[in-house]
Design an enzyme around this catalytic site. Structure first.
Site, PDB file in Angstrom:
ATOM      1  CB  SER A 138      48.125 -15.831  -1.800  1.00  0.00           C
ATOM      2  OG  SER A 138      49.245 -15.148  -2.280  1.00  0.00           O
ATOM      3  CG  ASN A 193      11.647 -15.061  12.310  1.00  0.00           C
ATOM      4  OD1 ASN A 193      10.886 -14.927  13.334  1.00  0.00           O
ATOM      5  ND2 ASN A 193      11.486 -16.311  11.203  1.00  0.00           N
ATOM      6  CE  LYS A 223      48.672 -11.157   1.856  1.00  0.00           C
ATOM      7  NZ  LYS A 223      49.358 -12.152   2.831  1.00  0.00           N
ATOM      8  CD  GLU A 236      17.090 -14.224  14.651  1.00  0.00           C
ATOM      9  OE1 GLU A 236      16.715 -15.247  15.665  1.00  0.00           O
ATOM     10  OE2 GLU A 236      16.577 -14.033  13.730  1.00  0.00           O
ATOM     11  CE  LYS A 261       8.520 -17.221  14.049  1.00  0.00           C
ATOM     12  NZ  LYS A 261       8.964 -17.125  15.447  1.00  0.00           N
ATOM     13  CG  ASN A 289      59.965 -11.847   2.614  1.00  0.00           C
ATOM     14  OD1 ASN A 289      58.959 -12.433   1.979  1.00  0.00           O
ATOM     15  ND2 ASN A 289      60.966 -12.319   3.136  1.00  0.00           N
ATOM     16  CE1 TYR A 300      55.869 -13.495   4.675  1.00  0.00           C
ATOM     17  CE2 TYR A 300      57.005 -15.046   3.665  1.00  0.00           C
ATOM     18  CZ  TYR A 300      55.906 -14.360   3.823  1.00  0.00           C
ATOM     19  OH  TYR A 300      54.750 -14.798   3.052  1.00  0.00           O
ATOM     20  CB  SER A 326       8.425 -18.473   9.266  1.00  0.00           C
ATOM     21  OG  SER A 326       8.123 -19.972   9.154  1.00  0.00           O
ATOM     22  CB  THR A 365      20.850  -5.895  37.072  1.00  0.00           C
ATOM     23  OG1 THR A 365      19.963  -6.162  38.275  1.00  0.00           O
ATOM     24  CG2 THR A 365      21.104  -4.197  37.250  1.00  0.00           C
ATOM     25  CG  HIS A 366      21.053 -10.210  37.768  1.00  0.00           C
ATOM     26  ND1 HIS A 366      22.075 -11.037  37.946  1.00  0.00           N
ATOM     27  CD2 HIS A 366      21.224  -8.973  38.536  1.00  0.00           C
ATOM     28  CE1 HIS A 366      22.936 -10.495  38.888  1.00  0.00           C
ATOM     29  NE2 HIS A 366      22.323  -9.535  39.422  1.00  0.00           N
TER      30      HIS A 366
HETATM   31  N1  ARG Z   1      52.165 -14.029  -1.202  1.00  0.00           N
HETATM   32  C1  ARG Z   1      53.098 -13.914   0.004  1.00  0.00           C
HETATM   33  C2  ARG Z   1      52.495 -13.462   1.320  1.00  0.00           C
HETATM   34  O1  ARG Z   1      51.265 -13.010   1.370  1.00  0.00           O
HETATM   35  C3  ARG Z   1      53.931 -12.883  -0.297  1.00  0.00           C
HETATM   36  C4  ARG Z   1      55.238 -12.688   0.385  1.00  0.00           C
HETATM   37  C5  ARG Z   1      55.934 -13.986   0.062  1.00  0.00           C
HETATM   38  N2  ARG Z   1      57.517 -13.996   0.388  1.00  0.00           N
HETATM   39  C6  ARG Z   1      58.234 -14.997   0.089  1.00  0.00           C
HETATM   40  N3  ARG Z   1      59.428 -15.089   0.718  1.00  0.00           N
HETATM   41  N4  ARG Z   1      57.727 -16.350  -0.130  1.00  0.00           N
HETATM   42  O2  ARG Z   1      53.118 -13.356   2.479  1.00  0.00           O
END
Ligand code: ARG
Length: 489
Positions: A43, A305, A345, A310, A303, A130, A337, A297, A175-176
């Site tokens: 991640s 826009n 995220k 939007e 145009k 965690n 967890y 456009s 309204t409407h």
């Molecule tokens: N990258 C993990 C998350 O976003 C961190 C926690 C990972 N914990 C684990 N026991 N693998 O949740």
């Protein structure tokens, strides 16, 4: 842990520092991860965004470990020194983020150990990723909620500015999407101020539940070290400590409710967008937005826009989608967890980014930009009062006023309603407004009608008559304006 163990002088980098993720838990593993799985499970390329919160959390944890005698003052000093360098490296772009190290937490910890040796390895005492990640996300989100609060305020001020300049401007209220009754354009703008006020309140409420500390829950069950969790919460400016370790490391309800609050806020922006788009179409011509919020456009030279409103309407779907993503992510997760939570995220980050950009752009598009030379805001929406008023004259917007007039002369409302329907039918066939029907024609519908009827048939008369609290009469709108001004000062 004994003090002797904690303070042994061993700050030189050792051979088995965390250079790759495999080494973080390697002894048990007989084969390395494939590149695909590494990419799938890591991640770091999105959660590195949490680095400031991660360092702040680690520093607070280390400070508490030292205060409790769990690590030595020397180790604490080394951790502080290492983290200061890491901060500089990240800020300057010199920090090397490694996919192999999975996430922001392991990347920073590995670099710390590289820089300060065993002190770095002691940082994770009494902690797990965690409770670390749950803390980081909460800390980060708290800061973002505060920024969103400021932006919501700016947007409200812009809307109040426009409202103030247009208290007496008459808009056909719908309204409407059919002409209903005349309303003050200022009143209409203040309707959105109420919505964004509630959005700000919702954000403040989410903040209360977000700003609570999971750290000290460790992996799921708490820890054997004598941690002082209250101290860490205080250091981090958090309002309290999560009271159940299993809940603390696993639930992401604060992120879900934030995304719900963000979705509602985007829905309000989207409704405003829809109106701006309608109002600026040639068929309405009620307002203009500054050119810098529109595009042309590639084929039709005439145009202009309304791309920004939007897109805001479109991005609302995206944020609501994130809410669905997060709430579905949580569903079906057993305590405590699970790695599923790593998926919290990207939707959360994108919700924050989308909402902040949208609020910022709307505050400017509606209210304009401050010109430092004049000290005034310029370039907000331009209102075509005449076009609005012309439109209000078209759809028998004062028909209810005529019915109310007859009620005041003693007719039951249902009968008055029917009488006016006949009058509207006649006016329609003459292609004129109710106020253009001669008195004798009006009296043909009911003998109680007298000359004073024309006062209530005028748009302004209709507006002024709605003088109940929360109504559209200019006197009421001014009272609301004063209330909002005081609140937003
Ligand atoms: N990258 C993990 C998350 O976003 C961190 C926690 C990972 N914990 C684990 N026991 N693998 O949740």
């Amino acid at each position: 842990m004994s003090k002797a163990q904690a303070t042994s002088a061993d700050s030189a980098p050792s051979h088995n520092q965390l250079d790759t993720k495999a080494q973080a838990w390697s002894a048990l593993f007989s084969e390395p991860m494939s590149d695909l799985v590494k990419r799938y499970t890591s991640s770091v390329f999105f959660d590195k965004r949490l680095w400031q919160a991660d360092i702040a959390g680690s520093l607070a944890h280390a400070e508490m470990l030292a205060a409790q005698g769990i690590i030595s003052p020397e180790d604490h000093a080394s951790i502080q020194r290492g983290m200061a360098q890491i901060k500089e490296e990240i800020e300057s772009g010199a920090f090397e983020w490694k996919l192999d190290l999975e996430d922001v937490h392991l990347n920073i910890e590995a670099r710390l150990t590289q820089l300060v040796g065993n002190a770095g390895k002691r940082l994770h005492t009494g902690r797990s990723r965690n409770d670390q990640v749950a803390t980081d996300v909460r800390l980060w989100l708290r800061g973002e909620i505060d920024l969103i609060g400021d932006l919501l305020k700016e947007l409200q001020v812009s809307l109040v500015d426009v409202a103030e300049q247009n208290v007496e401007v008459i808009l056909p209220g719908f309204t409407h999407l059919q002409v209903a009754q005349p309303v003050s354009f200022g009143h209409h703008m203040l309707a959105y101020v109420e919505m964004f006020k509630r959005d700000a309140e919702r954000m403040a409420d989410v903040r209360r539940r977000t700003n609570v500390l999971p750290l000290g829950s460790a992996a799921l069950a708490g820890t054997t070290y004598p941690l002082d969790r209250e101290r860490v919460a205080k250091t981090l400016g958090m309002d309290g400590v999560c009271q159940n370790s299993l809940d603390a490391v696993s639930d992401r309800d604060f992120a879900i409710e934030f995304t719900a609050a963000a979705s509602l806020c985007m829905v309000h922006v989207s409704r405003l967008s829809e109106e701006l788009i309608i109002w600026m179409s040639q068929n309405f011509g009620f307002i203009k937005i500054a050119d810098r919020f529109t595009t042309g456009s590639s084929i039709m030279p005439q145009k202009k826009n309304p791309d920004v409103p939007e897109l805001a309407r479109g991005k609302t779907g995206r944020v609501v989608g994130h809410l669905m993503g997060l709430i579905t992510l949580m569903k079906g997760q057993p305590l405590a967890y699970n790695k599923d939570n790593q998926e919290d995220k990207e939707p959360l980050f994108d919700t924050v980014d989308t909402l902040k950009d949208t609020l910022r752009i709307f505050a400017e598009m509606v209210g304009g930009q401050l010109n430092p030379a004049t000290g005034k805001k310029e370039g907000g929406i331009t209102v075509n009062a005449q076009a609005m008023e012309q439109a209000a004259l078209k759809g028998y917007a004062t028909a209810t006023d005529l019915a109310d007039y007859l009620v005041k002369k003693g007719l039951p409302f249902r009968d008055a309603h029917e009488t006016v329907a006949h009058a509207v039918k006649a006016a329609t066939s003459h292609n004129c407004d109710l106020s253009e029907l001669p008195l004798n024609v009006l009296q043909g519908f009911h003998p109680a009608i007298e000359k004073d009827v024309y006062e209530c048939l005028s748009l302004r008369g209709s507006l002024n008559a709605r003088n109940t609290l929360g109504g559209t009469a200019p006197a009421q709108v001014r009272a609301q304006l004063a209330r909002h001004r005081a609140r937003l000062a």
